[in-house]
Write a protein that holds these residues in place. Structure first.
Motif, short mmCIF file in Angstrom:
data_model
loop_
_atom_site.label_atom_id
_atom_site.label_comp_id
_atom_site.label_asym_id
_atom_site.label_seq_id
_atom_site.Cartn_x
_atom_site.Cartn_y
_atom_site.Cartn_z
N ARG A 97 10.81 67.67 -69.13
CA ARG A 97 12.09 66.83 -69.27
C ARG A 97 12.34 66.41 -70.06
N SER A 98 11.42 67.30 -71.63
CA SER A 98 11.62 66.73 -72.68
C SER A 98 12.74 68.08 -73.28
N ASP A 99 12.86 68.46 -72.06
CA ASP A 99 13.99 69.64 -73.16
C ASP A 99 15.05 69.71 -72.40
N THR A 143 10.88 57.37 -76.54
CA THR A 143 9.90 58.76 -75.16
C THR A 143 10.94 60.02 -74.69
N GLN A 144 10.03 61.82 -75.54
CA GLN A 144 11.40 61.94 -74.88
C GLN A 144 10.92 63.12 -73.00
N ASP A 145 10.36 61.82 -72.56
CA ASP A 145 10.00 62.40 -70.95
C ASP A 145 10.93 60.97 -70.61
N GLN A 150 17.17 61.47 -73.11
CA GLN A 150 17.87 62.68 -73.05
C GLN A 150 19.28 62.84 -72.62
#
Length: 576
Positions: A97-99, A143-145, A150
Motif C-alpha cells: 500500500r505504501s507504494d 501514514t503512507q498506509d 496515497q
C-alpha cells in the motif's frame, strides 16, 4: 447549464459550428453521460466534436490492441478517466500500500506511452477526487498506509509526471470537489447501481473544464482584461470621495478589492494584458495607481490607460485597435450593469462577466468562470505588458512623421532568423496555439511536436525575432518548410504575431524563405492559404508578395524570378 440541455445539444445540427475535432473517452467507470455532456458543451462553444466513448472498463483492451476502435479513429484528443472509487477497491486488495500511488502513475504512463507510439494526439487526464475512508481518522494524513495519503500523493505525482510529457494535460476534477463538496459532485446510489462516479449535476462543469483545455490547445484563449475603476478596483468613487476615502487595503471592504487586484496582478505576471477603461478625468483616475500606499496595481502593470467621458464601448474598441488583438480574446470587468449591458450589446464578441453586487464575492466568482485557461507558458509572457507599452510609444512616435516610410526607418529595426532550437521550443509552440489572424494554414503544435519537427530532415524550420529602438518584440514569427519532390519547398506553416503588422516584417520573412530555398538548392516555393473565420487578413498575401495562383488558394513562385522587397529592417548577423 443543466445536463439535460447538453444532452439535447448532441442531437442538433453542427452547421453553425466553426471548429471540428475528435475525442476518445476511455474510463474504468461508466462514461456515457460524460461523453454526452462534453459533446453538448462543445456545441455551445461552436465546436463539432466527434466523440468515441469506449465501452465500460475497456482501457486496456483499447490501448493494447493495435486493431482497436481507438487506433482506427486516431482522435485529436484522448481522455483517460480512472475513477477514485475503482482505485479504492484496488488499494484494499493491495499488498504494498505504501507504494500504491507510484504503481498507478506507472499504469498511466504506460497508457500515455503506448498511445503516443500509435498516433499523434493530445492526452487529457482526469486527476483524482479524494476519498477518506476514515480508517485512520486524522492520522491518515501521516501514514503512507492510508488511502487518503496515497490519493493525495497520486495527484501530486500526476502533476509532476505531466511536466515530462508535452502533450499530456490534466483536467482538474479534484478542484470541482473542493468547490462543490462531496454532495455536489456525486450520488453514491448512482455509483452503486450504474458505476457513475459523478453526478449528472456536476457533469456540465466537468465538460466545461474539458472543453476549456481543448479550446486553449486550439488557440482560443483570453489575452487581455479591461478594467473599470470605481467600485471595481476599489470601493467608492475617486472623483467624489478623494484618495484618502476610497476603500482599499484595510478601509471598509478594502481587503476584498486588494485581493481582487492581487489576483489581477498575478494574471499580468502570467502574460495577460491589463488595460483600464474608465469614465473619469485621466489625472484623477491615475491618482490611486500613483499615490495610494495600499494599491496593489500600479501604472507599470497597465498596458493601456483610457479615462475620459466617452462611452465605454467606443473606448474599448480603441484599446482593442491599439493592442491589435481579437475582441473575443478580451474580458471586461465592470461593476455597473448598465455599462456591462452597453458593451455586450455593442460588442457581441467580448466577454463581460456579470460581477456580483457584493465586492467580497468578485474573486470567487471570476475564478469559477475559468476564463484564462492556457495550454502553454514561457518566460517571455512576463514581459508582455512592457511590450505593449512600448508599442503605444511607437504609435505616438508615428504621429510625428509626414510619411510612414520615414517612421519605419526611424524605428531602427533589427530582425533575426534562426532554425528552431531547444531554448525556443516552448515559445514557438505557444505562438502556434495563440496566433489566429496572421496564420496562413492555422496548424497548432504542442512543444513535443515542435521538438520533433526540428529533428526531422524533411523540414526546414525558421523562427524570427524583432527589436527596435523602443524595445524587443521577442519571437514573433514561425515558419515550417516541407521538402517536396522536383526541388520544391512547401510553406506548411507561416504565422506571425499581429503586434508587428505593417512593419515590413512579412516582406522580410518571405525574402528569408526564398533565400533559404535558394541556399538549399530548391527551385520553386509553394504556399497555401486555408481559410478560417479569423485569418481573412492574409487571404491575398501570397498574391501581393509576387506569387501566382496555380489553383484556388494555392500559390507558387520560381526562386530565380522572385523579386526581393524593400524593407527598413536590418538582419542581425550570426555571431562568430
Amino acid at each position: 447549464m443543466k445536463f439535460a440541455e447538453l444532452e439535447k445539444n448532441c442531437k442538433k445540427s453542427t452547421d453553425t459550428c466553426t471548429d471540428f475535432y475528435s475525442l476518445a473517452i476511455l474510463g474504468n467507470c461508466a462514461t456515457q453521460h460524460l461523453a454526452k455532456a462534453i459533446k453538448g458543451y462543445a456545441y455551445e462553444e461552436k465546436i463539432a466534436l466527434h466523440v468515441f466513448d469506449a465501452d465500460y472498463n475497456q482501457i486496456d483492451a483499447q490501448v493494447m490492441d493495435n486493431n482497436s476502435e481507438l487506433y482506427q479513429m486516431t482522435p485529436d484528443f484522448t481522455l483517460f478517466w480512472l475513477c477514485t472509487e475503482k482505485l479504492y477497491e484496488a488499494f484494499c486488495q493491495s499488498t504494498n500500500r505504501s507504494d500504491f500511488a507510484n504503481q498507478i502513475i506507472m499504469y498511466l504512463e504506460g497508457y500515455w506511452n503506448r498511445v503516443n507510439q500509435q498516433y499523434k494526439t493530445t492526452i487529457l487526464q482526469f486527476n483524482f477526487t479524494q476519498i477518506d475512508d476514515r480508517i485512520f481518522g486524522n492520522y491518515g494524513n501521516k501514514t503512507q498506509d492510508s488511502f487518503l495519503f496515497q490519493i493525495r500523493k497520486l495527484n501530486y505525482l500526476l502533476m509532476e509526471k505531466c511536466t515530462q510529457y508535452k502533450n499530456v494535460f490534466i483536467i482538474d476534477i479534484e478542484y470541482l470537489q473542493q468547490i462543490y463538496g462531496e454532495d455536489g459532485i456525486k450520488e453514491n446510489k448512482m455509483y452503486y447501481i450504474a458505476k457513475m462516479p459523478l453526478s449528472t449535476k456536476i457533469l456540465p462543469e466537468v465538460a466545461k473544464q474539458t472543453i476549456d483545455v481543448i479550446k486553449a490547445m486550439k488557440g482560443k484563449m483570453k489575452k487581455c482584461v479591461i478594467l473599470d475603476l470605481d467600485n471595481t478596483l476599489w470601493g467608492g468613487v475617486i472623483g467624489d470621495d478623494g484618495l484618502e476615502n476610497i476603500q482599499i487595503g484595510e478601509l471598509g471592504l478594502g481587503h476584498a478589492f486588494s485581493e481582487f487586484q492581487m489576483w489581477l496582478k498575478e494574471l499580468q505576471k502570467r502574460g495577460i494584458i491589463l488595460a483600464v477603461c474608465s469614465k473619469n478625468e485621466e489625472v484623477v483616475a491615475k491618482e490611486p495607481f500613483l499615490h495610494h500606499p495600499e494599491m496593489v496595481l500600479h501604472m507599470e502593470d497597465i498596458a493601456m490607460f483610457v479615462a475620459n467621458w466617452e462611452d465605454k464601448a467606443s473606448n474599448i474598441k480603441k484599446i482593442q485597435d491599439t493592442l491589435n488583438i481579437g475582441m473575443d480574446s478580451i474580458v471586461f470587468f465592470d461593476d455597473n450593469p448598465f455599462e456591462r449591458n452597453l458593451v455586450k450589446s455593442m460588442i457581441p464578441d467580448i466577454t463581460v462577466p456579470d460581477l456580483p453586487e457584493d465586492p467580497s464575492q468578485y474573486l470567487e466568482y471570476v475564478k469559477l468562470l475559468n476564463l484564462f485557461e492556457t495550454a502553454a507558458y514561457s518566460e517571455t509572457d512576463k514581459n508582455r505588458t512592457k511590450q505593449y507599452q512600448e508599442e503605444i510609444g511607437r504609435v505616438n512616435l508615428q504621429k510625428q512623421f509626414s510619411s510612414y516610410s520615414e517612421y519605419l526607418e526611424s524605428l531602427e529595426m533589427v530582425a533575426e532568423a534562426k532554425p528552431f532550437d531547444k531554448f525556443h521550443f516552448s515559445r514557438i509552440a505557444q505562438l502556434t496555439q495563440r496566433s489566429n489572424q496572421f496564420n496562413l494554414r492555422t496548424v497548432r503544435y504542442t512543444e513535443q511536436e515542435i521538438e520533433q519537427l526540428a529533428k526531422e530532415k524533411e523540414h526546414l524550420t525558421l523562427y524570427f525575432t524583432l527589436k527596435d529602438k523602443f524595445g524587443d518584440y521577442g519571437l514573433i514569427s514561425v515558419v515550417v518548410l516541407d521538402k517536396q519532390p522536383e526541388n520544391t519547398l512547401f510553406i506548411s506553416e507561416w504565422l506571425m504575431s499581429c503586434r508587428v503588422l505593417k512593419r515590413g516584417m512579412e516582406e522580410f520573412i518571405l525574402d528569408e524563405i526564398i533565400r533559404t530555398a535558394e541556399e538549399n538548392g530548391f527551385k520553386k516555393v509553394i504556399g497555401e492559404y486555408i481559410r478560417t473565420p479569423k485569418n481573412n487578413m492574409v487571404s491575398e498575401l501570397y498574391k501581393k508578395m509576387g506569387f501566382h495562383e496555380v489553383e484556388k488558394d494555392r500559390y507558387e513562385v520560381n526562386v530565380t524570378e522572385y523579386e526581393k522587397h524593400k524593407t527598413y529592417i536590418q538582419k542581425q548577423e550570426k555571431k562568430s
